[in-house]
Design a protein around this motif. Structure first.
Motif, short mmCIF file in Angstrom:
data_model
loop_
_atom_site.label_atom_id
_atom_site.label_comp_id
_atom_site.label_asym_id
_atom_site.label_seq_id
_atom_site.Cartn_x
_atom_site.Cartn_y
_atom_site.Cartn_z
N GLN A 15 3.44 10.94 -0.29
CA GLN A 15 4.49 11.05 -1.32
C GLN A 15 4.30 9.99 -2.40
OE1 GLN A 15 7.01 13.53 -1.66
NE2 GLN A 15 6.85 12.54 -3.64
N ILE A 16 3.94 8.81 -2.01
CA ILE A 16 3.70 7.71 -2.95
C ILE A 16 2.56 8.11 -3.90
CG2 ILE A 16 3.12 5.28 -3.22
CD1 ILE A 16 5.79 5.76 -1.68
N ARG A 17 1.49 8.67 -3.35
CA ARG A 17 0.36 9.12 -4.18
C ARG A 17 0.79 10.21 -5.15
NH1 ARG A 17 -1.98 8.52 0.84
NH2 ARG A 17 -2.10 10.78 1.25
N LYS A 18 1.70 11.07 -4.74
CA LYS A 18 2.21 12.12 -5.64
C LYS A 18 2.99 11.51 -6.80
CE LYS A 18 2.61 16.04 -2.48
NZ LYS A 18 3.57 17.02 -1.93
N TRP A 19 3.75 10.45 -6.53
CA TRP A 19 4.48 9.77 -7.61
C TRP A 19 3.50 9.13 -8.59
CZ3 TRP A 19 8.17 6.84 -3.80
CH2 TRP A 19 9.11 7.73 -3.28
N ILE A 20 2.46 8.51 -8.06
CA ILE A 20 1.48 7.84 -8.92
C ILE A 20 0.70 8.86 -9.75
CG2 ILE A 20 -0.67 6.49 -8.87
CD1 ILE A 20 0.54 5.01 -6.40
N SER A 21 0.34 9.97 -9.15
CA SER A 21 -0.44 10.99 -9.87
C SER A 21 0.41 11.79 -10.86
CB SER A 21 -1.10 11.95 -8.88
OG SER A 21 -0.13 12.82 -8.31
N GLY A 22 1.72 11.72 -10.71
CA GLY A 22 2.61 12.50 -11.58
C GLY A 22 2.86 13.90 -11.05
N GLU A 23 2.37 14.20 -9.86
CA GLU A 23 2.59 15.51 -9.26
C GLU A 23 4.07 15.74 -8.98
OE1 GLU A 23 1.30 17.94 -5.22
OE2 GLU A 23 0.04 16.29 -5.90
N THR A 43 0.88 -1.16 0.00
CA THR A 43 0.00 0.00 0.00
C THR A 43 0.92 1.22 0.00
OG1 THR A 43 0.00 0.17 2.40
CG2 THR A 43 -1.73 -1.21 1.40
N GLY A 44 0.36 2.40 -0.15
CA GLY A 44 1.18 3.60 -0.08
C GLY A 44 1.90 3.72 1.25
N ARG A 45 1.20 3.40 2.32
CA ARG A 45 1.81 3.50 3.66
C ARG A 45 2.91 2.48 3.85
NH1 ARG A 45 -3.17 5.03 7.72
NH2 ARG A 45 -3.49 7.07 6.77
N LEU A 46 2.69 1.26 3.38
CA LEU A 46 3.75 0.24 3.50
C LEU A 46 4.97 0.64 2.69
CD1 LEU A 46 1.78 -3.13 3.32
CD2 LEU A 46 3.09 -2.26 5.25
N ALA A 47 4.76 1.17 1.50
CA ALA A 47 5.87 1.61 0.66
C ALA A 47 6.62 2.75 1.32
CB ALA A 47 5.36 2.02 -0.72
N ALA A 48 5.89 3.69 1.90
CA ALA A 48 6.54 4.82 2.59
C ALA A 48 7.39 4.33 3.75
CB ALA A 48 5.49 5.81 3.08
N ASP A 49 6.89 3.34 4.47
CA ASP A 49 7.65 2.78 5.58
C ASP A 49 8.86 2.02 5.06
OD1 ASP A 49 7.97 2.50 8.36
OD2 ASP A 49 7.11 0.49 8.30
N TYR A 50 8.67 1.20 4.02
CA TYR A 50 9.77 0.44 3.41
C TYR A 50 10.89 1.36 2.93
CZ TYR A 50 12.16 -2.48 -0.07
OH TYR A 50 13.11 -3.15 -0.82
#
Length: 116
Positions: A55-63, A38-45
């Motif tokens: 931040q993960i959502r920003k990468w996915i959205s292209g922001e 998930t985004g949270r797991l990735a952020a923790d990893y």
């Protein structure tokens, strides 16, 4: 969860940094899916300071653009290999050809150049 890719990840996104093309948001999302994050797991990893997954959502959205190091670690977690590995001779050639190195090496005779 299916191992079948929903989005094809381009080969140029699975290269060492000197050859790398930045992935699309869909490719980032696909690597997260394959890794089971998930985004949270990735952020923790990735040990991001904001563990919410924003931040993960920003990468996915292209922001914002995903940094190579984060992408390489996510690819590793998704079992896509050690994309950062580069042949020693390729790295030496890259350094020889790089404008900053050429400037630093002007007039210097190195062991690498003597062997070539």
């Amino acid at each position: 969860m299916s191992d079948r890719p929903l989005v094809e990840i381009r080969d140029e996104c699975l290269q060492p940094a000197i050859y790398w093309s930045r992935p699309t948001g869909a490719e980032v999302q696909e690597v997260l899916r394959i890794a089971g994050f998930t985004g949270r797991l990735a952020a923790d990893y990735l040990d991001l300071s904001d563990k919410s997954g924003r931040q993960i959502r920003k990468w996915i959205s292209g922001e914002t653009r995903i940094p190579y190091a984060a992408w390489a670690l996510l690819c590793f977690a998704a079992d896509l290999g050690n994309i950062w590995v580069i042949d020693t001779d390729e790295m030496r050639q890259f350094r020889r050809d790089h404008p900053a190195e050429k400037k630093n090496m002007r007039g210097l005779d190195t062991d690498d150049d003597a062997e070539s």
